[in-house]
Design an enzyme around this catalytic site. Structure first.
Site, mmCIF file in Angstrom:
data_model
loop_
_atom_site.group_PDB
_atom_site.id
_atom_site.type_symbol
_atom_site.label_atom_id
_atom_site.label_comp_id
_atom_site.label_asym_id
_atom_site.label_seq_id
_atom_site.Cartn_x
_atom_site.Cartn_y
_atom_site.Cartn_z
ATOM 1 N N LEU A 87 -1.400 -9.655 -11.452
ATOM 2 C CA LEU A 87 -1.372 -8.747 -12.517
ATOM 3 C C LEU A 87 -0.292 -7.756 -12.280
ATOM 4 O O LEU A 87 -0.156 -7.116 -11.118
ATOM 5 C CB LEU A 87 -2.958 -8.295 -12.634
ATOM 6 C CG LEU A 87 -3.794 -9.221 -13.209
ATOM 7 C CD1 LEU A 87 -5.233 -8.521 -13.384
ATOM 8 C CD2 LEU A 87 -3.522 -10.335 -13.987
ATOM 9 N N GLY A 122 -3.994 -12.382 -9.009
ATOM 10 C CA GLY A 122 -3.907 -12.897 -10.254
ATOM 11 C C GLY A 122 -3.066 -14.415 -10.069
ATOM 12 O O GLY A 122 -3.215 -15.204 -11.022
ATOM 13 N N ASN A 161 -6.740 -11.153 -2.932
ATOM 14 C CA ASN A 161 -6.416 -9.946 -2.073
ATOM 15 C C ASN A 161 -6.916 -8.800 -2.612
ATOM 16 O O ASN A 161 -6.541 -7.571 -1.987
ATOM 17 C CB ASN A 161 -5.010 -9.700 -1.596
ATOM 18 C CG ASN A 161 -3.982 -9.715 -2.640
ATOM 19 O OD1 ASN A 161 -4.179 -10.066 -3.783
ATOM 20 N ND2 ASN A 161 -2.913 -8.925 -2.331
ATOM 21 N N GLU A 162 -7.666 -8.909 -3.639
ATOM 22 C CA GLU A 162 -8.075 -7.529 -4.685
ATOM 23 C C GLU A 162 -8.250 -6.428 -3.702
ATOM 24 O O GLU A 162 -8.062 -5.199 -3.943
ATOM 25 C CB GLU A 162 -9.095 -7.900 -5.618
ATOM 26 C CG GLU A 162 -8.352 -8.454 -6.872
ATOM 27 C CD GLU A 162 -8.027 -9.834 -6.814
ATOM 28 O OE1 GLU A 162 -8.110 -10.649 -5.594
ATOM 29 O OE2 GLU A 162 -7.712 -10.552 -7.691
HETATM 30 C C1 LIG Z 1 -17.956 -2.866 -10.926
HETATM 31 C C2 LIG Z 1 -16.917 -3.979 -11.139
HETATM 32 C C3 LIG Z 1 -16.038 -3.922 -11.759
HETATM 33 C C4 LIG Z 1 -14.906 -5.178 -11.802
HETATM 34 C C5 LIG Z 1 -13.721 -4.757 -12.608
HETATM 35 C C6 LIG Z 1 -12.616 -5.614 -12.130
HETATM 36 C C7 LIG Z 1 -11.461 -4.898 -11.797
HETATM 37 C C8 LIG Z 1 -10.267 -6.035 -11.342
HETATM 38 C C9 LIG Z 1 -9.140 -5.407 -11.372
HETATM 39 C C10 LIG Z 1 -8.109 -5.862 -11.327
HETATM 40 C C11 LIG Z 1 -7.549 -7.276 -10.661
HETATM 41 C C12 LIG Z 1 -6.242 -7.373 -10.484
HETATM 42 C C13 LIG Z 1 -5.754 -8.741 -9.626
HETATM 43 C C14 LIG Z 1 -4.373 -8.476 -9.501
HETATM 44 O O1 LIG Z 1 -3.828 -9.572 -9.807
HETATM 45 S S1 LIG Z 1 -3.853 -7.208 -8.836
HETATM 46 C C15 LIG Z 1 -2.351 -7.381 -8.298
HETATM 47 C C16 LIG Z 1 -2.138 -7.897 -6.807
HETATM 48 N N1 LIG Z 1 -0.904 -8.223 -6.470
HETATM 49 C C17 LIG Z 1 -0.395 -8.078 -5.264
HETATM 50 O O2 LIG Z 1 -0.962 -7.551 -4.438
HETATM 51 C C18 LIG Z 1 0.939 -8.523 -4.838
HETATM 52 C C19 LIG Z 1 1.948 -7.423 -4.437
HETATM 53 N N2 LIG Z 1 3.068 -7.958 -4.290
HETATM 54 C C20 LIG Z 1 3.635 -8.433 -3.159
HETATM 55 O O3 LIG Z 1 2.923 -8.459 -2.160
HETATM 56 C C21 LIG Z 1 4.946 -8.763 -2.953
HETATM 57 O O4 LIG Z 1 5.717 -8.465 -3.967
HETATM 58 C C22 LIG Z 1 5.562 -10.415 -3.402
HETATM 59 C C23 LIG Z 1 4.474 -10.964 -4.345
HETATM 60 C C24 LIG Z 1 4.805 -11.057 -1.938
HETATM 61 C C25 LIG Z 1 6.719 -10.705 -3.190
HETATM 62 O O5 LIG Z 1 7.377 -9.928 -2.222
HETATM 63 P P1 LIG Z 1 9.063 -9.751 -2.035
HETATM 64 O O6 LIG Z 1 9.580 -10.760 -2.461
HETATM 65 O O7 LIG Z 1 9.436 -9.114 -0.794
HETATM 66 O O8 LIG Z 1 9.289 -8.532 -3.387
HETATM 67 P P2 LIG Z 1 8.667 -6.998 -3.461
HETATM 68 O O9 LIG Z 1 7.550 -6.542 -2.547
HETATM 69 O O10 LIG Z 1 10.024 -6.169 -3.040
HETATM 70 O O11 LIG Z 1 8.642 -6.853 -4.995
HETATM 71 C C26 LIG Z 1 9.690 -6.589 -5.994
HETATM 72 C C27 LIG Z 1 9.571 -5.809 -6.926
HETATM 73 O O12 LIG Z 1 8.448 -6.023 -7.722
HETATM 74 C C28 LIG Z 1 7.576 -5.180 -7.580
HETATM 75 N N3 LIG Z 1 5.968 -5.849 -7.875
HETATM 76 C C29 LIG Z 1 5.601 -6.573 -6.587
HETATM 77 N N4 LIG Z 1 4.224 -6.934 -7.187
HETATM 78 C C30 LIG Z 1 4.019 -6.199 -8.271
HETATM 79 C C31 LIG Z 1 2.907 -6.374 -9.343
HETATM 80 N N5 LIG Z 1 1.736 -7.118 -9.015
HETATM 81 N N6 LIG Z 1 2.900 -5.846 -10.366
HETATM 82 C C32 LIG Z 1 4.165 -5.022 -10.514
HETATM 83 N N7 LIG Z 1 5.212 -5.025 -9.811
HETATM 84 C C33 LIG Z 1 5.390 -5.577 -8.549
HETATM 85 C C34 LIG Z 1 7.476 -4.465 -6.350
HETATM 86 O O13 LIG Z 1 7.309 -3.043 -6.367
HETATM 87 C C35 LIG Z 1 9.242 -4.180 -6.256
HETATM 88 O O14 LIG Z 1 9.649 -3.279 -7.148
HETATM 89 P P3 LIG Z 1 10.874 -2.617 -7.047
HETATM 90 O O15 LIG Z 1 12.021 -3.535 -6.857
HETATM 91 O O16 LIG Z 1 11.040 -1.423 -8.029
HETATM 92 O O17 LIG Z 1 10.788 -1.874 -5.663
#
Ligand SMILES: CCCCCCCC/C=C\C=C\CC(=O)SCCNC(=O)CCNC(=O)[C@H](O)C(C)(C)COP(=O)(O)OP(=O)(O)OC[C@H]1O[C@@H](n2cnc3c(N)ncnc32)[C@H](O)[C@@H]1OP(=O)(O)O
Length: 338
Positions: free
Chosen positions: A114, A159, A183-184
């Site tokens: 997400l 997600g 990994n939430e």
């Molecule tokens: C009481 C109970 C109630 C229950 C309520 C339920 C609540 C549930 C809530 C939410 C659930 C959420 C589920 C999700 O999916 S949360 C998202 C989790 N995602 C991650 O942890 C992934 C994070 N990203 C990474 O690990 C890496 O970016 C990777 C995908 C491995 C790619 O690595 P790499 O190629 O090295 O790229 P960068 O890390 O440099 O990233 C490039 C740019 O993209 C931006 N980025 C990365 N991930 C996200 C994302 N998920 N959303 C938006 N943007 C993202 C990153 O910041 C870099 O941006 P910039 O170039 O501006 O620096």
């Protein structure tokens, strides 16, 4: 076909369904742009750099290859989720379409999950709309009547992993730099019950318990051993392996496969269908808390800081940083023993 699957397909986004167009001169290709408005324009769907969902339909086999295409990381933003919903409806309604292969057009990333920025510093109305769109995609994919294979050609956290878990079969590129998992908890958030149920149905209770509590991300080899994915292949063979596997699924008469799938997934789907509004309310209440917002901000900043430590950030370097930060999981040995 069991009623629950049809119920999921009918009546969703009716105003938007049917706005997809086929690319003339390149039959069987559907393209959508990230801005909803461009969908209505005559040139809709052509190869502009902003295409976010690409569908290549093989008319001979009835198999659609769907590629997510939002660089840099295919994060699931509200516009992307909305477009994806339209595409899935269209494919579901296409009587010639029997199978769907889900993959990514972005090198090394299946989906980063997400979009963090859709969950940060926004009004409650936005959170509510965003979460409804997330639910919608899960309902459509997990309840799809199509045979659905994920060709996981890159990292797939949270997600992104959920998208893959919705498929009937998962094939992952065997690259040790890629990771997959829910990994939430590492972000200070909680996977909702239907994320948990989808994982539970795939890998069983003990692995779900350890994986979710610890927010574990696994290498392809680890994921295979836990049955989080079904098969590993070299990256270059991923699409051919997915196509070949699809052939196996399409040998089964559709109605028999669909009813069987419905029987297995119905109760999980109903778990959310019966309480969508309450789930949205829970999400909004949870995500808007100050403490959760702080966790998300901290996490988003840490992603950016990783890059700042390395100049220049070559893509191979960045891949390694992500792997080191998230992947090597000491608790993996616990699961192996369990
Ligand atoms: C009481 C109970 C109630 C229950 C309520 C339920 C609540 C549930 C809530 C939410 C659930 C959420 C589920 C999700 O999916 S949360 C998202 C989790 N995602 C991650 O942890 C992934 C994070 N990203 C990474 O690990 C890496 O970016 C990777 C995908 C491995 C790619 O690595 P790499 O190629 O090295 O790229 P960068 O890390 O440099 O990233 C490039 C740019 O993209 C931006 N980025 C990365 N991930 C996200 C994302 N998920 N959303 C938006 N943007 C993202 C990153 O910041 C870099 O941006 P910039 O170039 O501006 O620096």
């Amino acid at each position: 076909m069991a009623a629950v699957l049809r119920k999921l397909i009918q009546g969703r986004l009716p105003a938007l369904a049917g706005v997809l167009c086929r690319r003339s001169g390149n039959e069987g290709h559907l393209f959508l742009n990230s801005s909803g408005s461009t969908l209505m324009q005559p040139r809709c769907g052509y190869s502009s750099p902003t295409e976010s969902v690409i569908v290549e339909m093989d008319k001979a086999t009835g198999v659609a290859l769907l590629k997510l295409n939002i660089p840099p990381v295919n994060s699931l933003s509200l516009p992307l989720l909305t477009e994806l919903a339209i595409v899935l409806d269209k494919l579901e309604m296409d009587k010639h379409c029997r199978g769907l292969i889900l993959t990514s057009a972005v090198p090394n990333i299946f989906s980063a999950g997400l979009n963090l920025f859709d969950m940060m510093d926004k009004p409650n109305e936005h959170y509510s709309e965003f979460w409804r769109a997330v639910q919608e995609i899960w309902i459509k994919l997990y309840g799809s009547s199509l045979a659905n294979i994920a060709a996981i050609n890159g990292s797939s956290p949270a997600g992104g992993c959920l998208l893959a878990l919705c498929s009937d079969y998962r094939i992952m590129a065997n690259n040790p730099h890629f990771t997959i998992g829910l990994n939430e908890t590492r972000l200070g958030i909680v996977a909702p019950f239907w994320f948990k149920d989808t994982l539970l149905n795939t890998v069983g209770k003990r692995t779900t318990e350890i994986s979710l509590n610890l927010g574990a991300l696994y290498s392809p080899t680890e994921a295979l051993s836990l049955h989080l994915v079904d098969r590993l292949v070299p990256e270059t063979q991923l699409l051919s392996a997915a196509t070949e596997e699809m052939g196996r699924w399409l040998q089964v008469p559709d109605h028999a496969r669909q009813i069987t799938k419905s029987m297995i997934r119905k109760s999980t789907l109903e778990g959310l269908l019966n309480q969508r509004e309450a789930d949205i309310k829970n999400f909004v209440e949870f995500i808007s808390r100050d403490s959760i917002q702080k966790s998300l901000q901290f996490y988003a900043q840490s992603l950016q800081k990783q890059k700042q430590h390395i100049h220049p950030p070559s893509s191979s370097c960045r891949q390694q940083i992500s792997s080191v930060t998230f992947a090597r999981s000491p608790w993996y040995s616990l699961i192996q023993r369990s």
